[in-house]
Scaffold this active site. Structure first.
Site: not given
Ligand code: SAM
Ligand code: SF4
Length: 359
Positions: A55, A59, A62, A99, A131, A191, A263
């Site tokens: 990606c 973030c 992530c 999801c 979702c 959500c 959730r």
């Molecule tokens: N790429 C999409 C976005 O950024 O909206 C989906 C990302 S992820 C499937 C969905 C959410 O999971 C993220 O927006 C974040 O809030 C949460 N998330 C992702 N990585 C995480 C982590 N390491 N610990 C806790 N929450 C996490």
């Molecule tokens: Fe990309 Fe992860 Fe950020 Fe979603 S949460 S935009 S997958 S880096």
């Protein structure tokens, strides 16, 4: 104490709420919870990573960001047949929501999006809530997902606006709110929630709830993630979130948005069963579970279907069938259609059977 659906919470009010002695706060949240939800029901969801890794966003938490070396290999968009297979196994395990997550910055109007729309149609036809969490959406793309029958769109605000820009620099908080506004222009449910343990303050957590509660109506589903620390990301060495902070956050979320599903999402695997039970008492009525030991990628662990079934049995909760959220208009209609008594008395098998019969 009767709950009200408010959109004008002030920060001093939220600070007050948050500072309530913990068990008193849990009791208040539990009393409100049962005014809107069946306290014995837990929605169990399954996350499927339909497009993993690489990606372009940064973030800081992530595992899928291409900026960090986290050991998560990039994978192309999953074949629909594989998604349907995983969804079928999830449904057999009692899951009522699937999801579909894609590690995209935003949706592109291309054949990959068309393939995702196809997945939405097929998995919805299986009688499951679907979702999607695909990154940012414009209005037309939101409408296309709605037309495909999508039940919910996830797009987390993650924290307060001020703190957000310290963890993500490749997009703005306004971008997130804009996508949520596009979702609200459709009949899809929303959500949106966030993460604790990023290094934020309590005020950041409360400002996030304040922002979410200003959305009319409240997001139908509010995920509270506990940071799952991923090696290679900037937040990998963050301090653990004390369990009392988790319970407090769940309880305040429940009081601020009483009708929403709260959730308990990433990071739940780190909570012992008793702490999870306290979160359920405080109003967490939705969890993610998995047939594998991880949520989206191997970097973020998840409890298994079997462990969660045992936990729900131990605490006397049943899995909520799809589309019967007691607050959804469909709930009464479905209950009537299948001659369901009041939901709490029914054993899981009957709930599942009844829901499948009408799905
Ligand atoms: N790429 C999409 C976005 O950024 O909206 C989906 C990302 S992820 C499937 C969905 C959410 O999971 C993220 O927006 C974040 O809030 C949460 N998330 C992702 N990585 C995480 C982590 N390491 N610990 C806790 N929450 C996490
Ligand atoms: Fe990309 Fe992860 Fe950020 Fe979603 S949460 S935009 S997958 S880096």
């Amino acid at each position: 104490m009767t709950a009200e659906l408010r959109h004008d919470w002030t920060l001093p009010e939220l600070r007050n709420l948050h500072a309530t002695p913990l068990l008193e706060l849990v009791f208040r949240a539990a009393s409100i919870h049962r005014q809107f939800h069946n306290p014995r029901e837990m929605q169990v969801s399954k996350l499927i990573s339909i497009k993993t890794g690489a990606c372009p966003e940064d973030c800081a938490y992530c595992a899928q960001s291409s900026r960090y070396s986290t050991g998560v290999d990039a994978e192309r968009l999953m074949e629909k047949s594989k998604v349907v297979e995983i969804a079928a196994r999830a449904k057999a395990a009692g899951v009522s929501r699937v999801c579909l997550g894609a590690a995209w910055r935003s949706v592109k109007d291309n054949d990959q999006f068309d393939r995702v729309l196809d997945m939405v149609r097929d998995v919805t036809d299986m009688g499951l809530e679907v979702c999607c969490t695909l990154g940012m959406l414009n209005e037309a793309q939101a409408k296309k997902l709605e037309a495909a029958g999508l039940y919910a769109y996830n797009h987390n605000v993650d924290s307060s606006a001020e703190f957000y820009e310290t963890i993500i620099t490749t997009r703005t908080y306004a971008d997130r709110l804009n996508t949520l506004a596009n979702v609200r222009k459709t009949s899809m449910t929303m959500c949106s929630g966030g993460i604790i343990g990023l290094g934020e303050t309590v005020d950041d957590r409360l400002k996030m709830l304040q922002t979410l509660a200003q959305i009319q109506p409240h997001p139908e589903s509010v995920p509270i993630n506990i940071l799952s620390k991923v090696d290679g990301t900037p937040l990998a060495e963050n301090a653990d979130v004390p369990v009392w902070d988790v319970i407090r956050m769940i309880a305040v979320t429940r009081l601020v948005m009483p009708r929403s599903d709260v959730r308990l999402t990433a990071g739940r695997v780190k909570l012992d069963p008793t702490a999870q039970a306290l979160c359920f008492l405080a109003g967490a009525n939705s969890i993610f579970s998995s047939e594998t030991e991880f949520m989206l990628t191997k970097a973020v662990p998840s409890p298994s279907y079997t462990a969660d079934q045992a936990l729900l049995d131990a605490v006397g909760m049943v899995m909520r069938p799809p589309f019967v959220n007691p607050n959804s208009p469909r709930a009464a209609e479905l209950a009537e259609q299948v001659g369901l008594g009041s939901l709490p008395e029914l054993p899981v098998c009957e709930l599942k059977r009844a829901a499948c019969a009408v799905a």
